[in-house]
Design a protein around this motif. Structure first.
Motif, PDB file in Angstrom:
ATOM      1  N   UNK A  31       0.833  -1.475   0.423  1.00 28.61           N
ATOM      2  CA  UNK A  31      -0.260  -0.177   0.049  1.00 28.61           C
ATOM      3  C   UNK A  31       1.168   1.504  -0.001  1.00 28.61           C
ATOM      4  N   UNK A  32       0.477   2.738  -0.244  1.00 29.58           N
ATOM      5  CA  UNK A  32       0.876   3.454  -0.070  1.00 29.58           C
ATOM      6  C   UNK A  32       1.932   3.585   1.027  1.00 29.58           C
ATOM      7  N   UNK A  33       3.213   4.548   1.196  1.00 28.94           N
ATOM      8  CA  UNK A  33       3.370   4.682   2.471  1.00 28.94           C
ATOM      9  C   UNK A  33       2.405   5.719   3.013  1.00 28.94           C
ATOM     10  N   UNK A  34       1.509   5.953   2.824  1.00 29.35           N
ATOM     11  CA  UNK A  34       0.425   6.676   3.820  1.00 29.35           C
ATOM     12  C   UNK A  34       0.034   6.495   4.194  1.00 29.35           C
ATOM     13  N   UNK A  35      -0.282   5.187   4.302  1.00 28.50           N
ATOM     14  CA  UNK A  35      -1.508   4.233   4.923  1.00 28.50           C
ATOM     15  C   UNK A  35      -1.800   4.025   5.764  1.00 28.50           C
ATOM     16  N   UNK A  36      -2.632   3.875   6.643  1.00 32.52           N
ATOM     17  CA  UNK A  36      -2.628   3.255   7.769  1.00 32.52           C
ATOM     18  C   UNK A  36      -3.170   1.624   8.144  1.00 32.52           C
ATOM     19  N   UNK A  37      -3.216   1.230   6.919  1.00 41.51           N
ATOM     20  CA  UNK A  37      -3.914   0.273   7.276  1.00 41.51           C
ATOM     21  C   UNK A  37      -3.364  -1.009   6.080  1.00 41.51           C
ATOM     22  N   UNK A  38      -3.937  -2.245   6.098  1.00 39.44           N
ATOM     23  CA  UNK A  38      -3.564  -2.833   5.037  1.00 39.44           C
ATOM     24  C   UNK A  38      -3.795  -4.819   5.285  1.00 39.44           C
ATOM     25  N   UNK A  39      -4.477  -5.120   3.917  1.00 44.05           N
ATOM     26  CA  UNK A  39      -4.428  -6.634   4.364  1.00 44.05           C
ATOM     27  C   UNK A  39      -3.511  -7.611   4.472  1.00 44.05           C
ATOM     28  N   UNK A  40      -3.961  -8.871   4.674  1.00 43.61           N
ATOM     29  CA  UNK A  40      -2.773  -9.877   4.826  1.00 43.61           C
ATOM     30  C   UNK A  40      -3.584 -11.360   3.854  1.00 43.61           C
ATOM     31  N   UNK A  41      -2.789 -12.049   3.687  1.00 41.88           N
ATOM     32  CA  UNK A  41      -4.041 -13.099   3.105  1.00 41.88           C
ATOM     33  C   UNK A  41      -3.167 -14.251   2.805  1.00 41.88           C
ATOM     34  N   UNK A  42      -3.413 -15.501   3.018  1.00 41.60           N
ATOM     35  CA  UNK A  42      -3.114 -16.731   2.813  1.00 41.60           C
ATOM     36  C   UNK A  42      -3.866 -17.981   3.259  1.00 41.60           C
ATOM     37  N   UNK A  43      -3.406 -19.719   2.730  1.00 37.96           N
ATOM     38  CA  UNK A  43      -3.469 -20.549   3.131  1.00 37.96           C
ATOM     39  C   UNK A  43      -3.465 -21.233   4.325  1.00 37.96           C
ATOM     40  N   UNK A  44      -3.908 -21.198   5.538  1.00 40.48           N
ATOM     41  CA  UNK A  44      -4.047 -22.542   6.744  1.00 40.48           C
ATOM     42  C   UNK A  44      -4.677 -22.876   6.253  1.00 40.48           C
ATOM     43  N   UNK A  45      -3.468 -24.508   6.586  1.00 41.76           N
ATOM     44  CA  UNK A  45      -3.962 -26.159   6.754  1.00 41.76           C
ATOM     45  C   UNK A  45      -4.494 -26.832   8.287  1.00 41.76           C
ATOM     46  N   UNK A  46      -5.026 -27.553   8.682  1.00 38.96           N
ATOM     47  CA  UNK A  46      -4.571 -27.676  10.298  1.00 38.96           C
ATOM     48  C   UNK A  46      -4.724 -29.643   9.782  1.00 38.96           C
ATOM     49  N   UNK A  47      -3.447 -29.562  10.493  1.00 40.60           N
ATOM     50  CA  UNK A  47      -2.942 -31.344   9.843  1.00 40.60           C
ATOM     51  C   UNK A  47      -3.003 -32.163  10.978  1.00 40.60           C
ATOM     52  N   UNK A  48      -3.650 -31.262  12.088  1.00 37.02           N
ATOM     53  CA  UNK A  48      -3.339 -32.473  13.017  1.00 37.02           C
ATOM     54  C   UNK A  48      -4.872 -33.391  13.210  1.00 37.02           C
ATOM     55  N   UNK A  49      -4.832 -34.547  14.908  1.00 34.42           N
ATOM     56  CA  UNK A  49      -6.169 -34.880  14.018  1.00 34.42           C
ATOM     57  C   UNK A  49      -6.763 -34.230  15.211  1.00 34.42           C
ATOM     58  N   UNK A  50      -6.931 -32.447  15.445  1.00 36.73           N
ATOM     59  CA  UNK A  50      -7.916 -32.302  17.059  1.00 36.73           C
ATOM     60  C   UNK A  50      -8.102 -30.502  15.728  1.00 36.73           C
ATOM     61  N   UNK A  51      -9.470 -30.706  16.014  1.00 41.59           N
ATOM     62  CA  UNK A  51      -9.894 -28.936  16.009  1.00 41.59           C
ATOM     63  C   UNK A  51      -8.804 -28.074  17.005  1.00 41.59           C
ATOM     64  N   UNK A  52      -8.858 -27.080  16.085  1.00 43.26           N
ATOM     65  CA  UNK A  52      -7.930 -25.765  15.905  1.00 43.26           C
ATOM     66  C   UNK A  52      -8.851 -24.738  16.285  1.00 43.26           C
ATOM     67  N   UNK A  53      -9.029 -23.935  16.962  1.00 45.09           N
ATOM     68  CA  UNK A  53      -9.247 -22.500  16.788  1.00 45.09           C
ATOM     69  C   UNK A  53      -8.917 -21.025  16.978  1.00 45.09           C
ATOM     70  N   UNK A  54      -8.982 -20.535  16.179  1.00 45.19           N
ATOM     71  CA  UNK A  54      -8.240 -19.226  16.439  1.00 45.19           C
ATOM     72  C   UNK A  54      -8.675 -18.489  16.265  1.00 45.19           C
ATOM     73  N   UNK A  55      -7.828 -17.244  17.176  1.00 44.56           N
ATOM     74  CA  UNK A  55      -8.636 -16.254  18.072  1.00 44.56           C
ATOM     75  C   UNK A  55      -8.300 -14.940  17.711  1.00 44.56           C
ATOM     76  N   UNK A  56      -7.302 -15.287  17.477  1.00 47.74           N
ATOM     77  CA  UNK A  56      -7.120 -13.843  17.205  1.00 47.74           C
ATOM     78  C   UNK A  56      -5.304 -13.452  15.977  1.00 47.74           C
ATOM     79  N   UNK A  57      -4.589 -12.461  16.273  1.00 49.72           N
ATOM     80  CA  UNK A  57      -3.955 -12.017  14.810  1.00 49.72           C
ATOM     81  C   UNK A  57      -2.983 -11.170  15.606  1.00 49.72           C
ATOM     82  N   UNK A  58      -1.647 -11.430  15.344  1.00 53.05           N
ATOM     83  CA  UNK A  58      -0.581  -9.944  16.087  1.00 53.05           C
ATOM     84  C   UNK A  58       0.564 -10.025  14.600  1.00 53.05           C
TER      85      UNK A  58
END
Ligand SMILES: [Cu+2]
Length: 150
Positions: A43-70
Motif C-alpha cells: 500500500x502507499x506509504x501514507x496508508x494506515x491499514x493493509x490486508x494480508x492473505x494466506x492459506x492455512x491447513x490443519x494437519x493435526x487430528x484435533x480441531x484448532x480454533x484461531x482467536x486472534x492475530x498479531x
C-alpha cells in the motif's frame, strides 16, 4: 572384537533413544497448522491499514480454533470476512474466531476472508517480509513470514 561390536551397537541405540526423547516434546509443541501463499498487500506509504492473505491447513487430528492475530507492524490486527448486504453490495465483518477441523484448509484471499492490519507503525514495501502470527487456543502461536506484494 565381537564384544566391541555389540557394545557399539548398544551405544548407537542408546544415543538414538536419547535423541528421540529430546525431540519428542519439540514435536508435540509443533503447531499443527501450516501456512502457505502468505502475502501482505503493498500500500502507499501514507496508508494506515493493509490486508494480508494466506492459506492455512490443519494437519493435526484435533480441531484448532484461531482467536486472534498479531504483528509488530500494526497497532491491531483482525480476521475479517466479506458478507453480502441487502442491496447486493458486500461489506467486511470481523470474525472473532475461526475453527479449523482436522485436515481442513481455509484460504484468505482478496474479495473474501482477509487479515486486516490497522494503525500501521511501519508500512512494508514491495518484497519486504513481515512476520504475522495467528493466535489459537492453548496459547498456540502460528507465525509466518508474509511477503509484501501488489
Ligand atoms: Cu477488512
Amino acid at each position: 572384537m565381537m564384544l566391541l561390536h555389540y557394545f557399539n551397537a548398544f551405544l548407537v541405540r542408546a544415543v538414538l533413544l536419547f535423541l528421540c526423547a529430546l525431540a519428542m516434546p519439540v514435536l508435540a509443541n509443533e503447531p499443527a497448522i501450516s501456512i502457505e501463499n502468505a502475502w501482505v498487500r503493498a500500500v502507499p506509504p501514507v496508508s494506515a491499514t493493509t490486508a494480508a492473505y494466506f492459506t492455512a491447513t490443519n494437519n493435526g487430528d484435533a480441531a484448532i480454533r484461531i482467536t486472534g492475530v498479531s504483528t509488530e507492524i500494526a497497532g491491531a490486527a483482525e480476521m475479517h470476512d466479506m458478507s453480502p448486504n441487502e442491496d447486493g453490495t458486500r461489506s467486511m465483518r470481523r470474525m472473532k474466531t475461526l475453527t479449523l477441523a482436522p485436515n481442513e484448509s481455509v484460504t484468505f484471499s482478496p474479495g473474501g476472508m482477509h487479515l486486516m492490519l490497522f494503525r500501521l507503525n511501519h508500512v512494508p514495501v514491495e518484497g519486504e517480509s513481515v512476520s504475522i502470527c495467528l493466535l489459537a487456543d492453548d496459547a498456540m502461536e502460528i507465525c509466518q513470514d508474509f511477503v509484501t506484494k501488489k
